[in-house]
Structures are given as C-alpha cells and as structure tokens.
Write a protein that holds these residues in place. Structure first.
Motif, PDB file in Angstrom:
ATOM      1  N   LEU A   7      20.719   1.230  -3.353  1.00 43.57           N
ATOM      2  CA  LEU A   7      20.303  -0.136  -2.987  1.00 43.57           C
ATOM      3  C   LEU A   7      20.475  -0.286  -1.485  1.00 43.57           C
ATOM      4  CD1 LEU A   7      22.116  -1.970  -5.910  1.00 43.57           C
ATOM      5  CD2 LEU A   7      19.642  -1.629  -5.681  1.00 43.57           C
ATOM      6  N   GLY A   8      19.363  -0.507  -0.795  1.00 41.05           N
ATOM      7  CA  GLY A   8      19.399  -0.388   0.663  1.00 41.05           C
ATOM      8  C   GLY A   8      19.213  -1.692   1.405  1.00 41.05           C
ATOM      9  N   TYR A  31      14.345  -1.242  -1.776  1.00 36.44           N
ATOM     10  CA  TYR A  31      14.300  -2.349  -0.812  1.00 36.44           C
ATOM     11  C   TYR A  31      13.986  -3.636  -1.548  1.00 36.44           C
ATOM     12  CZ  TYR A  31      14.033   0.251   3.665  1.00 36.44           C
ATOM     13  OH  TYR A  31      14.301   1.001   4.776  1.00 36.44           O
ATOM     14  N   ARG A  46      11.205   2.326  -3.860  1.00 37.63           N
ATOM     15  CA  ARG A  46      10.655   1.242  -4.665  1.00 37.63           C
ATOM     16  C   ARG A  46      10.982  -0.064  -3.936  1.00 37.63           C
ATOM     17  NH1 ARG A  46      13.542  -2.137  -6.475  1.00 37.63           N
ATOM     18  NH2 ARG A  46      12.108  -2.945  -8.042  1.00 37.63           N
ATOM     19  N   GLY A  48      11.147  -4.478  -4.105  1.00 38.88           N
ATOM     20  CA  GLY A  48      11.107  -5.735  -4.849  1.00 38.88           C
ATOM     21  C   GLY A  48      12.264  -5.853  -5.814  1.00 38.88           C
ATOM     22  N   PHE A  50      14.514  -6.570  -9.272  1.00 39.16           N
ATOM     23  CA  PHE A  50      14.477  -5.939 -10.595  1.00 39.16           C
ATOM     24  C   PHE A  50      14.336  -6.974 -11.709  1.00 39.16           C
ATOM     25  CE2 PHE A  50      16.918  -3.169  -7.809  1.00 39.16           C
ATOM     26  CZ  PHE A  50      16.367  -1.930  -8.056  1.00 39.16           C
ATOM     27  N   THR A  72      23.857  -2.406   0.126  1.00 44.85           N
ATOM     28  CA  THR A  72      23.226  -3.615   0.653  1.00 44.85           C
ATOM     29  C   THR A  72      24.146  -4.287   1.675  1.00 44.85           C
ATOM     30  OG1 THR A  72      24.104  -4.940  -1.170  1.00 44.85           O
ATOM     31  CG2 THR A  72      21.880  -4.067  -1.442  1.00 44.85           C
ATOM     32  N   GLN A  78      24.103 -11.618  -4.344  1.00 46.16           N
ATOM     33  CA  GLN A  78      23.481 -11.675  -5.669  1.00 46.16           C
ATOM     34  C   GLN A  78      23.143 -10.273  -6.162  1.00 46.16           C
ATOM     35  OE1 GLN A  78      23.312 -14.542  -7.494  1.00 46.16           O
ATOM     36  NE2 GLN A  78      22.973 -12.981  -9.055  1.00 46.16           N
ATOM     37  N   MET A  79      22.557  -9.476  -5.251  1.00 42.81           N
ATOM     38  CA  MET A  79      22.217  -8.094  -5.628  1.00 42.81           C
ATOM     39  C   MET A  79      23.479  -7.334  -6.020  1.00 42.81           C
ATOM     40  SD  MET A  79      19.603  -6.046  -5.934  1.00 42.81           S
ATOM     41  CE  MET A  79      20.348  -5.420  -7.411  1.00 42.81           C
ATOM     42  N   GLN A 137      16.908 -16.517   6.566  1.00 43.58           N
ATOM     43  CA  GLN A 137      16.883 -17.101   5.220  1.00 43.58           C
ATOM     44  C   GLN A 137      17.529 -18.477   5.114  1.00 43.58           C
ATOM     45  OE1 GLN A 137      17.415 -14.856   1.529  1.00 43.58           O
ATOM     46  NE2 GLN A 137      17.842 -13.078   2.785  1.00 43.58           N
TER      47      GLN A 137
HETATM   48  N1  LIG Z   1      21.822 -11.277   3.599  1.00 40.82           N
HETATM   49  C1  LIG Z   1      21.807 -10.751   4.822  1.00 40.82           C
HETATM   50  O1  LIG Z   1      22.392 -11.298   5.770  1.00 40.82           O
HETATM   51  C2  LIG Z   1      21.099  -9.444   5.073  1.00 40.82           C
HETATM   52  C3  LIG Z   1      21.116  -8.901   6.368  1.00 40.82           C
HETATM   53  C4  LIG Z   1      20.491  -7.681   6.595  1.00 40.82           C
HETATM   54  C5  LIG Z   1      19.864  -7.025   5.570  1.00 40.82           C
HETATM   55  N2  LIG Z   1      19.858  -7.561   4.313  1.00 40.82           N
HETATM   56  C6  LIG Z   1      19.184  -6.838   3.235  1.00 40.82           C
HETATM   57  O2  LIG Z   1      18.116  -7.632   2.793  1.00 40.82           O
HETATM   58  C7  LIG Z   1      17.959  -7.488   1.381  1.00 40.82           C
HETATM   59  C8  LIG Z   1      17.985  -8.844   0.720  1.00 40.82           C
HETATM   60  O3  LIG Z   1      19.194  -9.505   1.040  1.00 40.82           O
HETATM   61  P1  LIG Z   1      19.558 -10.906   0.382  1.00 40.82           P
HETATM   62  O4  LIG Z   1      20.708 -11.475   1.111  1.00 40.82           O
HETATM   63  O5  LIG Z   1      18.312 -11.695   0.186  1.00 40.82           O
HETATM   64  O6  LIG Z   1      20.058 -10.405  -1.052  1.00 40.82           O
HETATM   65  P2  LIG Z   1      20.556 -11.240  -2.343  1.00 40.82           P
HETATM   66  O7  LIG Z   1      20.527 -12.694  -2.039  1.00 40.82           O
HETATM   67  O8  LIG Z   1      21.807 -10.639  -2.813  1.00 40.82           O
HETATM   68  O9  LIG Z   1      19.427 -10.834  -3.367  1.00 40.82           O
HETATM   69  C9  LIG Z   1      18.525 -11.748  -3.953  1.00 40.82           C
HETATM   70  C10 LIG Z   1      17.627 -10.948  -4.843  1.00 40.82           C
HETATM   71  O10 LIG Z   1      16.810 -10.052  -4.083  1.00 40.82           O
HETATM   72  C11 LIG Z   1      16.650  -8.829  -4.771  1.00 40.82           C
HETATM   73  N3  LIG Z   1      17.236  -7.734  -3.983  1.00 40.82           N
HETATM   74  C12 LIG Z   1      18.175  -7.810  -3.019  1.00 40.82           C
HETATM   75  N4  LIG Z   1      18.423  -6.615  -2.473  1.00 40.82           N
HETATM   76  C13 LIG Z   1      17.626  -5.741  -3.132  1.00 40.82           C
HETATM   77  C14 LIG Z   1      17.399  -4.341  -3.031  1.00 40.82           C
HETATM   78  N5  LIG Z   1      18.050  -3.582  -2.106  1.00 40.82           N
HETATM   79  N6  LIG Z   1      16.502  -3.786  -3.875  1.00 40.82           N
HETATM   80  C15 LIG Z   1      15.830  -4.539  -4.789  1.00 40.82           C
HETATM   81  N7  LIG Z   1      15.978  -5.864  -4.918  1.00 40.82           N
HETATM   82  C16 LIG Z   1      16.861  -6.455  -4.092  1.00 40.82           C
HETATM   83  C17 LIG Z   1      17.326  -9.015  -6.114  1.00 40.82           C
HETATM   84  O11 LIG Z   1      16.340  -9.572  -6.972  1.00 40.82           O
HETATM   85  P3  LIG Z   1      16.391  -9.404  -8.569  1.00 40.82           P
HETATM   86  O12 LIG Z   1      17.485 -10.319  -9.031  1.00 40.82           O
HETATM   87  O13 LIG Z   1      15.025  -9.809  -9.005  1.00 40.82           O
HETATM   88  O14 LIG Z   1      16.690  -7.972  -8.847  1.00 40.82           O
HETATM   89  C18 LIG Z   1      18.391 -10.030  -5.786  1.00 40.82           C
HETATM   90  O15 LIG Z   1      18.876 -10.739  -6.907  1.00 40.82           O
HETATM   91  C19 LIG Z   1      19.068  -6.567   0.891  1.00 40.82           C
HETATM   92  O16 LIG Z   1      18.507  -5.285   0.698  1.00 40.82           O
HETATM   93  C20 LIG Z   1      20.065  -6.572   2.032  1.00 40.82           C
HETATM   94  O17 LIG Z   1      20.739  -5.333   2.142  1.00 40.82           O
HETATM   95  C21 LIG Z   1      20.459  -8.769   4.046  1.00 40.82           C
END
Ligand SMILES: NC(=O)c1ccc[n+]([C@@H]2O[C@H](COP(=O)([O-])OP(=O)(O)OC[C@H]3O[C@@H](n4cnc5c(N)ncnc54)[C@H](OP(=O)(O)O)[C@@H]3O)[C@@H](O)[C@H]2O)c1
Length: 247
Positions: A7-8, A31, A46, A48, A50, A72, A78-79, A137
C-alpha cells in the motif's frame, strides 16, 4: 507462495518497491489514485480504493495475497485501519512501514493539536500569512479563518476554486530542500506554519526553515491507529518478509 500487497503513496513505499523489484519479491503496488501522474513503480500497479475493509479482504483472497505492507502516509488512517481489519479477517500477515514522527528541537516554537479543525481554531484572529502545508484534502476547515493569507503547496493544480478567499497555490512535488523552503518562506513573508506531523526527510525542511526564521508552527499530531506490527526502514521490512518466508 509469497505474494505481497504494498500500500503506497509515500517516498518510503517507492523505495520498498525498488527493493522488492531488485530482490525478485512478487508484489502488487497499490495507489489510492489521488494524484494525476503518480510516480512510476518497477512493480505491477493497481489504482483506486478496494471498497472498505470488506472489499480489501475480498481482494486479498481473490489475488492470493500472503503479506501486506502498509507504507501509506501516517495520516492515511482509514486505509491503515482497513488493512488491520482485512488482514485479521483473512489471516494475512501485516506490517507497517512507518516514519518516525518529527520532534521539536531547541529553537522550535511548536503548538501541538489533535486534528485539522483544531489547527484552524488555533490560528490567531488577527490576519497573518500562513503556510498551510497540509495537502489539499482538508483546506475547507480553514475557511473558518478567512482573514489570513494562505500559501499552499500542492502536487497537482487545484481543480476549481479553492475554498479559501485569499490563497496562493505553489505546485510542486517533494522531496523539498532547506534552501528552497527558506526562500519560499522569506519571499512569501510567511508568519506561521501549519503542518501534519508526517515525519521522514522529504518534507521536514520547512520546519528547519521555520526555526531559522523564528516562526511559530502548528503541528497536527498523528491519528490513532489500532495496534499493528510496525518498522521504520525498508531493510526491516525485507528482514521481516525473509523471516516470514523462513529463508
Ligand atoms: N493523508 C495525507 O496527508 C497523505 C499525504 C501524502 C500521501 N498520501 C497518500 O495518499 C493516499 C490517500 O491518502 P488518504 O489520506 O486519502 O487516505 P485515507 O483517508 O486513509 O483513505 C481513504 C480511502 O482511500 C483509499 N486508499 C487510500 N490509500 C490507498 C492505497 N494506497 N491504495 C488503494 N486505496 C487507497 C481507501 O479506499 P477504500 O476504502 O475504498 O479501499 C481508503 O479507505 C495514500 O496512498 C497515502 O499514502 C496521503
């Protein structure tokens, strides 16, 4: 048979992908699909969600995944929660590759807050020039303090209007260096920073620059996660995987 889901979405995940490719580890890189042009990886990719913890559990079964590495971002809570639940439900081995949080050093002026909304509330009432280094976000929380000028740093240009009346967006992808961040803070006459406690090297230069300039920083602490095995380096993930495979 070993087949890993990685999970990246972080620099560390990309480093681990390179190590997996080098060592011939069979792995799929996942991703979320948040950025328009994600970093290329030397593994099958892959993109999006899951579909929650249940969707992930079904995906792990269908793909014959034996190990999950959660690399991540520390704020992708959440992930990470879904990974804990899905791995428990399917009996899949899980490890997190997690950066150590940043810690204040002498000369730092940090205020810790629990979440983004509290960070917005912690901003002063009098107008300031704020570097809002939190991604894109959760910008809307800062609409509660429209009197400030906000400097944003985003990976992709914003689609549509920003939720903040007075904001400048700099489009740039890390890692970021000290000299550039010092110049950014100086040229924009920034008076205060807001950051998540991401940890790691690629985004900490702004904190060093803030210390040099004597600027106060609001630091959003990491969200709480369920207990899970966790390491801080790519080498430790490889050692865990080798131990798991008994080689
Ligand atoms: N939050 C930050 O500050 C931040 C900063 C830099 C990079 N990122 C990266 O950006 C991505 C999204 O972050 P977020 O804060 O939106 O996550 P999140 O709130 O924990 O995730 C929300 C939903 O997005 C999907 N998701 C998140 N990471 C995923 C992955 N690596 N592969 C497939 N689905 C994923 C999952 O959907 P489903 O429930 O449908 O599976 C998860 O429930 C992550 O990969 C994270 O490493 C985040």
């Amino acid at each position: 048979m070993t087949r890993v889901l990685l999970l990246g979405g972080t620099t560390e995940a990309s480093r681990l992908a390179a190590a997996f490719a080098r060592d011939g580890v069979e792995a799929v890189f996942s991703y979320a699909g948040r950025t328009a042009a994600p970093v290329a990886q030397p593994l099958p990719i892959r993109v999006g969600g899951f579909g929650g913890a249940e969707g992930l559990a079904a995906w792990l079964r269908a793909e014959g995944i034996s190990h999950v590495v959660d690399a991540t971002h520390p704020f992708a809570a959440q992930m990470s929660r879904n990974a804990v639940a899905a791995c428990a439900a399917t009996g899949t081995a899980l490890i997190a590759l997690e950066r150590r949080p940043w810690a204040a050093a002498p000369g730092d002026d940090w205020t810790h807050v629990a979440d983004i909304e509290t960070a917005a509330a912690a901003l002063p009432e009098t107008p300031e020039r704020v570097f809002l280094a939190i991604g894109r976000q959760h910008l809307a929380a800062f609409a509660a303090k429209p009197q400030h000028h906000y400097l944003l740093r985003l990976v992709d240009p914003p689609e549509g209007a920003l939720p903040l009346p007075d904001a400048e967006a700099v489009i740039s992808r890390g890692p970021f260096g000290y000299d550039d961040d010092l110049e950014l803070l100086r040229s924009r006459r920034i008076t205060r920073l807001v950051t998540k406690n991401a940890g790691g090297e690629g985004a900490r230069a702004k904190l060093d620059a803030a210390r040099t300039l004597g600027l106060p920083v609001i630091v959003v602490d990491r969200p709480a996660l369920p207990p899970r095995a966790s390491v801080e380096t790519v080498a430790e993930v490889l050692a865990w995987l080798h131990a798991e495979r008994g080689v």
